[in-house]
Design an enzyme around this catalytic site. Structure first.
Site, PDB file in Angstrom:
ATOM      1  N   GLN A  27      -1.182 -10.165 -18.769  1.00  0.00           N
ATOM      2  CA  GLN A  27      -2.440  -9.779 -19.384  1.00  0.00           C
ATOM      3  C   GLN A  27      -2.245  -8.744 -20.484  1.00  0.00           C
ATOM      4  OE1 GLN A  27      -4.576  -8.522 -15.835  1.00  0.00           O
ATOM      5  NE2 GLN A  27      -5.721 -10.438 -15.771  1.00  0.00           N
ATOM      6  N   TYR A  55       8.027 -10.387 -11.763  1.00  0.00           N
ATOM      7  CA  TYR A  55       6.806 -10.168 -12.550  1.00  0.00           C
ATOM      8  C   TYR A  55       7.064 -10.556 -14.008  1.00  0.00           C
ATOM      9  CZ  TYR A  55       5.084  -7.348  -8.606  1.00  0.00           C
ATOM     10  OH  TYR A  55       4.682  -6.894  -7.365  1.00  0.00           O
ATOM     11  N   SER A 152       8.202  -5.776   1.987  1.00  0.00           N
ATOM     12  CA  SER A 152       6.891  -6.081   1.434  1.00  0.00           C
ATOM     13  C   SER A 152       6.362  -7.373   2.050  1.00  0.00           C
ATOM     14  CB  SER A 152       6.947  -6.226  -0.092  1.00  0.00           C
ATOM     15  OG  SER A 152       5.663  -6.501  -0.621  1.00  0.00           O
ATOM     16  N   GLN A 178       5.280  -2.455   1.940  1.00  0.00           N
ATOM     17  CA  GLN A 178       4.260  -2.627   0.899  1.00  0.00           C
ATOM     18  C   GLN A 178       3.390  -3.843   1.244  1.00  0.00           C
ATOM     19  OE1 GLN A 178       3.977  -3.763  -3.806  1.00  0.00           O
ATOM     20  NE2 GLN A 178       5.470  -2.195  -3.274  1.00  0.00           N
ATOM     21  N   SER A 208      -3.043  -4.373  -4.187  1.00  0.00           N
ATOM     22  CA  SER A 208      -4.387  -4.959  -4.257  1.00  0.00           C
ATOM     23  C   SER A 208      -5.415  -4.162  -3.459  1.00  0.00           C
ATOM     24  CB  SER A 208      -4.370  -6.420  -3.781  1.00  0.00           C
ATOM     25  OG  SER A 208      -5.566  -7.081  -4.142  1.00  0.00           O
ATOM     26  N   GLN A 288      -9.703   1.383 -17.614  1.00  0.00           N
ATOM     27  CA  GLN A 288      -9.579   0.934 -16.224  1.00  0.00           C
ATOM     28  C   GLN A 288      -8.777   1.925 -15.404  1.00  0.00           C
ATOM     29  OE1 GLN A 288      -7.905  -3.022 -16.270  1.00  0.00           O
ATOM     30  NE2 GLN A 288      -9.918  -3.995 -16.197  1.00  0.00           N
TER      31      GLN A 288
END
Length: 320
Positions: A27, A55, A152, A178, A208, A288
């Site tokens: 993004q 990622y 995680s 995580q 999240s 944000q």
């Protein structure tokens, strides 16, 4: 900004941290925007920056590395992860010794650092013996490439197995987990993960915490173009239910009473638990991030927590 230890261990991380998942390299690709977001975080006291080799297929690490090299390394807590496929090679995935050792070297190069403070096994690998997994990560600690390692989204039983094996054999044990944790995904963490974390003195850094953005209110009236849930169907189907929409609207009443946003309220709710060391947030814009940072000083009374729990009661998670 407040700082919390990772469970019983000495390293401290900021309560609010900045993660690269979905944003950096996807993004957000503009380096100047990433620099602005990172400076805002750093100036506010954020010291924990989270990443993973998968990622944006390495681009997120490269972008973060270009930015974080401008800051004193000793002031940063940098992390990455390994497990998911990063190539088509037979050994280009999982937690086998070969993939773990090769992945850490690539991550260090992309992040432009000599070591990582935290390195996560990004999922449990049923194809690799626990002995090999624990030994591989312990070897990285001994080599000075990482300071601590963690898990995680591991099953609670496998976390316990890893810690027990490591301690019994004089190896470096995982010190943190995580997991996903938020008002819309709480049952598994509260019933299974937190008890094991407390048992072994581990910390939790949760991802999240805003339920993929659902808890911010951005989806109250529909599905904004370019939003995270517009791009990721697997999250949209489970999270963007009419029931969740109504719950999030009710949450606004409590937020308004406190003079805060739903984003800040949802983050403060996650941080109400002492077992949570940090809430990992993402940001596409400085605005944000600024909103999320406002949760750092927000303390919730038992009465407010009770009101929130009445709206989002513990129960089967959306991924169950």
């Amino acid at each position: 900004m407040n700082y919390r230890k990772l469970g019983q261990y000495g390293i401290k991380v900021s309560e609010i941290s900045l993660g690269a998942w979905v944003t950096y390299g996807n993004q957000v690709k503009d380096l100047e925007t990433i620099k602005e977001i990172t400076k805002l975080a750093y100036d506010a006291g954020v010291n924990f920056f989270d990443n993973a080799d998968v990622y944006a297929m390495g681009a997120a690490e490269e972008l973060m590395g270009q930015v974080l090299k401008e800051y004193p390394r000793h002031t940063l807590v940098m992390s990455s992860k390994v497990f998911w496929p990063t190539s088509e090679d037979a050994n280009g995935r999982g937690l086998g010794r070969k993939h773990v050792h090769e992945s850490i070297d690539r991550s260090l190069k992309r992040l432009q650092t000599d070591y990582l403070d935290l390195y996560f096994a990004h999922r449990y690998d049923p194809e690799t013996p626990m002995e090999e997994i624990v030994t591989a990560f312990s070897d990285l600690v001994k080599a000075g490439k990482i300071l601590y390692w963690g898990t995680s989204e591991w099953p609670a039983a496998r976390i316990a197995e890893a810690v027990t094996f490591a301690r019994a054999n004089g190896l470096a044990a995982p010190v943190l987990e995580q997991p996903q944790y938020s008002l819309v995904y709480r049952d598994r963490v509260e019933k299974e993960i937190i008890p094991e974390a407390e048992r072994f003195g581990m910390g939790l850094v949760v991802w999240s915490p805003l339920g993929q953005g659902v808890l911010t209110g951005k989806y109250d009236e529909g599905l904004p173009e370019g939003s995270r849930l517009a791009q990721y169907e697997q999250f949209r189907e489970r999270l963007l239910t009419e029931e969740n929409r109504e719950r999030v609207k009710k949450l606004k009443t409590i937020a308004d009473e406190l003079g805060v946003t739903r984003t800040q309220l949802a983050l403060a709710w996650v941080l109400r638990r002492g077992q949570v060391s940090s809430a990992i947030t993402g940001a596409r814009t400085p605005e944000q991030l600024q909103e999320s940072l406002g949760a750092a000083e927000l303390q919730l009374t038992p009465e407010i927590i009770e009101k929130i729990d009445a709206i989002f009661p513990p129960g089967p998670d959306c991924y169950a």
